[in-house]
Design a protein around this motif. Structure first.
Motif, mmCIF file in Angstrom:
data_model
loop_
_atom_site.group_PDB
_atom_site.id
_atom_site.type_symbol
_atom_site.label_atom_id
_atom_site.label_comp_id
_atom_site.label_asym_id
_atom_site.label_seq_id
_atom_site.Cartn_x
_atom_site.Cartn_y
_atom_site.Cartn_z
ATOM 1 N N LYS A 1 96.440 -37.763 22.478
ATOM 2 C CA LYS A 1 95.999 -38.011 23.905
ATOM 3 C C LYS A 1 96.735 -38.444 24.712
ATOM 4 O O LYS A 1 97.338 -38.596 25.449
ATOM 5 N N SER A 2 97.557 -37.179 25.284
ATOM 6 C CA SER A 2 98.461 -36.533 26.161
ATOM 7 C C SER A 2 97.919 -35.676 26.726
ATOM 8 O O SER A 2 98.116 -34.557 25.504
ATOM 9 N N ALA A 3 98.933 -34.803 27.595
ATOM 10 C CA ALA A 3 98.924 -33.709 28.365
ATOM 11 C C ALA A 3 100.514 -33.194 28.958
ATOM 12 O O ALA A 3 100.898 -32.269 28.844
ATOM 13 N N ASN A 4 101.317 -34.336 28.275
ATOM 14 C CA ASN A 4 102.494 -34.203 28.340
ATOM 15 C C ASN A 4 103.552 -34.730 26.981
ATOM 16 O O ASN A 4 103.675 -35.980 27.786
ATOM 17 N N PRO A 5 102.878 -33.970 26.189
ATOM 18 C CA PRO A 5 103.744 -34.856 25.043
ATOM 19 C C PRO A 5 105.069 -34.470 25.172
ATOM 20 O O PRO A 5 105.973 -33.946 25.520
ATOM 21 N N LEU A 59 109.669 -22.450 28.740
ATOM 22 C CA LEU A 59 109.068 -21.726 28.260
ATOM 23 C C LEU A 59 107.660 -21.436 28.977
ATOM 24 O O LEU A 59 106.984 -22.573 28.540
ATOM 25 N N PRO A 60 107.103 -21.301 30.094
ATOM 26 C CA PRO A 60 105.242 -20.802 30.363
ATOM 27 C C PRO A 60 104.739 -20.503 29.025
ATOM 28 O O PRO A 60 104.974 -19.273 27.897
ATOM 29 N N LEU A 61 102.972 -21.049 28.750
ATOM 30 C CA LEU A 61 102.686 -20.985 27.718
ATOM 31 C C LEU A 61 101.853 -19.813 28.085
ATOM 32 O O LEU A 61 101.333 -19.738 28.720
ATOM 33 N N SER A 67 103.661 -25.555 30.170
ATOM 34 C CA SER A 67 104.823 -24.209 29.090
ATOM 35 C C SER A 67 105.427 -25.721 28.469
ATOM 36 O O SER A 67 104.940 -26.600 28.401
ATOM 37 N N LEU A 68 106.840 -25.746 27.879
ATOM 38 C CA LEU A 68 107.246 -25.716 26.730
ATOM 39 C C LEU A 68 108.575 -26.182 27.419
ATOM 40 O O LEU A 68 109.552 -25.261 27.545
ATOM 41 N N LEU A 69 109.191 -26.909 27.193
ATOM 42 C CA LEU A 69 110.729 -27.443 27.007
ATOM 43 C C LEU A 69 111.060 -27.205 26.225
ATOM 44 O O LEU A 69 111.042 -28.863 25.551
ATOM 45 N N MET A 70 112.667 -26.694 25.729
ATOM 46 C CA MET A 70 113.193 -26.509 24.555
ATOM 47 C C MET A 70 114.687 -26.226 24.646
ATOM 48 O O MET A 70 115.237 -25.786 25.377
ATOM 49 N N LEU A 71 116.138 -27.220 23.331
ATOM 50 C CA LEU A 71 116.807 -26.774 23.780
ATOM 51 C C LEU A 71 117.152 -25.420 22.397
ATOM 52 O O LEU A 71 116.735 -26.058 21.087
ATOM 53 N N ILE A 72 117.821 -24.176 22.913
ATOM 54 C CA ILE A 72 117.720 -23.511 21.453
ATOM 55 C C ILE A 72 118.918 -23.086 21.663
ATOM 56 O O ILE A 72 120.324 -23.413 22.999
ATOM 57 N N ALA A 73 120.109 -23.192 20.114
ATOM 58 C CA ALA A 73 121.716 -23.336 20.550
ATOM 59 C C ALA A 73 122.153 -22.178 19.265
ATOM 60 O O ALA A 73 121.170 -22.823 17.813
#
Length: 204
Positions: A1-5, A59-61, A67-73
């Protein structure tokens, strides 16, 4: 129930630079056990990211809001490899000698976390279950050891597949269990389970 998980989950993948793979991400919404809806997808070109540093990406969907916020190494992966049977690491006498030297008794305390080296040759499977209507299967094999997971290629329309691949794992915990699972590739659907074997390292 969240638009900002917020998930705050970490996943480790083995990426081999010669494959030029893209990282594909899908975001799904689940109403109940039966109904799921795709909220969007995005892709990351791993080859474009510099190594040995963490990248914060927003990253925009595609074709959907949000969009999706992520850390990549991207970090060098030592000790893990997939090779053909004819060019396996322990088959080279000089490399075999280096590995023996690396794990000899006098070097036991040089790196406490690096306790061993496992090489698995996956040759073939025999008399697999038929998962398709044609009376055949499209089998591939997945090997898991600790947090490392590698897999063979798929052999299509075959109940007696031959993979002839060599998998190399660093051992971080002698109490780990090597799990080898055979699946049937089923297109866009989840693969079908064909069988599994578990081998404790202490039994080897």
């Amino acid at each position: 129930k969240s638009a900002n998980p917020q998930w705050r989950e970490q996943f480790d993948f083995h990426y081999f630079s010669d494959r030029k793979d893209m990282l594909d991400i899908e975001v799904w919404r689940k109403d109940n056990k039966k109904h799921e809806e795709l909220l969007g997808t995005c892709h990351v070109d791993i080859t474009a990211l510099p190594t040995k540093q963490t990248h914060c990406l927003e990253l925009p969907l595609e074709k959907h809001p949000g969009s999706l916020l992520m850390l990549i190494a991207v970090a060098p992966c030592t000790g893990v490899s997939i090779s053909d049977l004819c060019v396996c690491p322990l088959g080279d006498p000089s490399e075999r000698q280096q590995i023996s030297q690396r794990y000899c008794i006098k070097n036991s305390f040089r790196d406490i976390k690096d306790i061993g080296f496992l090489q698995v040759k996956v040759l073939k499977a025999v008399d697999l279950m038929a998962a398709d209507f044609s009376g055949k299967s499209d089998p591939f094999c997945v090997l898991e050891l600790g947090n490392d997971m590698l897999q063979t290629h798929t052999v299509y329309k075959n109940l007696n597949p031959e993979w002839n691949k060599v998998f190399t794992f660093p051992i971080k915990d002698i109490h780990d269990v090597l799990e080898v699972t055979v699946f049937d590739e089923d297109g866009d659907k989840p693969p079908d389970f064909l069988g599994k074997v578990a081998i404790p390292l202490l039994s080897v």
